[in-house]
Motif scaffolding. Structure first.
Motif, mmCIF file in Angstrom:
data_model
loop_
_atom_site.group_PDB
_atom_site.id
_atom_site.type_symbol
_atom_site.label_atom_id
_atom_site.label_comp_id
_atom_site.label_asym_id
_atom_site.label_seq_id
_atom_site.Cartn_x
_atom_site.Cartn_y
_atom_site.Cartn_z
ATOM 1 N N GLY A 71 3.785 -3.357 4.898
ATOM 2 C CA GLY A 71 4.684 -2.525 4.111
ATOM 3 C C GLY A 71 5.492 -3.268 3.080
ATOM 4 N N HIS A 72 5.132 -4.540 2.798
ATOM 5 C CA HIS A 72 5.869 -5.295 1.781
ATOM 6 C C HIS A 72 5.532 -4.803 0.380
ATOM 7 C CE1 HIS A 72 7.169 -7.768 5.001
ATOM 8 N NE2 HIS A 72 5.998 -8.369 5.204
ATOM 9 N N ALA A 73 4.379 -4.177 0.211
ATOM 10 C CA ALA A 73 3.996 -3.528 -1.046
ATOM 11 C C ALA A 73 3.704 -2.074 -0.732
ATOM 12 C CB ALA A 73 2.760 -4.204 -1.638
ATOM 13 N N ALA A 74 3.657 -1.251 -1.768
ATOM 14 C CA ALA A 74 3.311 0.150 -1.578
ATOM 15 C C ALA A 74 1.886 0.262 -1.040
ATOM 16 C CB ALA A 74 3.435 0.904 -2.900
ATOM 17 N N LEU A 75 1.635 1.287 -0.241
ATOM 18 C CA LEU A 75 0.290 1.505 0.285
ATOM 19 C C LEU A 75 -0.714 1.646 -0.851
ATOM 20 C CD1 LEU A 75 -1.690 2.074 2.591
ATOM 21 C CD2 LEU A 75 -0.955 4.482 2.495
ATOM 22 N N ARG A 76 -0.334 2.371 -1.911
ATOM 23 C CA ARG A 76 -1.241 2.545 -3.060
ATOM 24 C C ARG A 76 -1.618 1.184 -3.636
ATOM 25 N NH1 ARG A 76 1.359 6.069 -5.697
ATOM 26 N NH2 ARG A 76 -0.068 7.834 -5.810
ATOM 27 N N THR A 77 -0.656 0.292 -3.795
ATOM 28 C CA THR A 77 -0.932 -1.040 -4.328
ATOM 29 C C THR A 77 -1.910 -1.786 -3.435
ATOM 30 O OG1 THR A 77 1.273 -1.156 -5.329
ATOM 31 C CG2 THR A 77 0.121 -3.243 -4.966
#
Length: 335
Positions: A71-77
């Motif tokens: 979860g450190h980046a968006a799931l989409r990313t």
């Protein structure tokens, strides 16, 4: 495509599904990203069926790597990163997914594997940068294919999706300096491939066809149905670029020579002169689906789809595709 927060609702739900090994919940969360990921893979590959396969491969890889997502980046990313690398892995294994020299002098290079993208599979509520019309049209898709795969990925992530250099570098496991250099080289190639076209992909872009475009498509279909060769010729620019894929031979030709060539090839001759057509859209471009009735068949059968680039009321580019055995185009097989 920027990450608004470290852990949003999508990310929390995904982590919960991953930790519980809940495949059904995982699929429900990731499925909402399918269409935009498929468009991304299509830009990378220029082939609709390959893009479908790589999107599915993205979900398989995401499931196998689910526990690594924190979860450190968006799931989409995270999903875009997986999709990009799935496409790069695919391209590394294929030697037939690059432009090839044209058979005819002066025609440059060709993309025999190019497929149209059905309108119904575009995201229903797209972000402007995801499916702006200028970045899904055939000319853009072809131009991008002239970039080496990793350079292609950098260009799409940076200039189309608007990712910062640091995020693109992280996704591709490159340095920021390498990403910046690759983007500069990619922009030079794209300018060469798309002379005279707008190159600012993140400015406001058109989504819908103009009234002028719709009128020209109707006239193009009408000329076929009436076997009006003069009318058809009048719709074409005298520097028409024409291709009928997957056949080789993208040519720039006069309107008269183009029509004469079609007639010499058998079109509008007996047995190939009973046409019907419907207006459609692929790649956010105007298109005509053409149906032919032959003497031994009572129905008009789907024959080809002509994708048109229209400028100043004339057809400047015509890319024809064999429309048979392509149910994903969502066209009726007969009229």
């Amino acid at each position: 495509m920027t990450d608004a927060r470290a852990l949003g609702a999508d990310e929390a739900a995904f982590i919960a599904a991953a930790r519980s090994h809940d495949a059904a919940r995982f699929a429900l969360i990731t499925e909402r990203h399918r269409r935009e990921l498929q468009v991304h893979c299509y830009r990378m590959l220029a082939h609709y069926e390959d893009a479908q396969d790589m999107t599915q491969e993205t979900f398989l890889r995401a499931w196998s790597k689910r526990e690594s997502f924190q979860g450190h980046a968006a799931l989409r990313t995270w999903l875009y990163r997986i999709a990009t690398n799935a496409c790069l892995d695919y391209l590394e294994k294929r030697n037939d997914r690059t432009p090839v020299p044209a058979d005819l002098p002066g025609a440059g290079s060709e993309l025999h594997y190019l497929q149209p993208y059905p309108h119904r599979m575009l995201p229903e509520d797209p972000q402007e940068s995801v499916v702006a019309r200028e970045t899904i049209e055939l000319a853009f898709i072809v131009a991008v294919q002239h970039l080496p795969p990793r350079q292609r990925a950098v260009f799409i992530l940076r200039d189309v999706l608007g990712w910062p250099a640091s995020k693109a570098a992280d996704a591709l496991e490159l340095t920021v300096a390498s990403v910046t250099s690759a983007l500069q080289r990619a922009r030079v190639t794209i300018r060469q491939q798309l002379p005279g076209r707008r190159l600012d992909w993140r400015s406001p872009a058109a989504h819908e066809l103009s009234q002028d475009e719709r009128s020209v498509v109707r006239s193009y279909i009408d000329a076929h149905e009436r076997n009006d060769l003069d009318g058809l010729t009048s719709l074409l620019r005298d520097d028409l670029r024409f291709a009928m894929l997957p056949d080789p031979g993208t040519v720039t030709t006069t309107a008269k020579d183009a029509v004469d060539g079609w007639v010499a090839g058998g079109l509008f001759q007996r047995g190939h002169d009973d046409w019907r057509g419907i207006t459609t859209t692929v790649n956010r471009m105007p298109a005509a689906a053409l149906y032919l009735r032959t003497p031994d068949n009572p129905e008009y059968r789907l024959f080809a789809i002509a994708v048109l680039h229209i400028a100043d009321g004339k057809i400047a580019e015509l890319t024809g595709f064999d429309a048979t055995d392509k149910p994903w185009l969502d066209l009726p097989p007969a009229l």
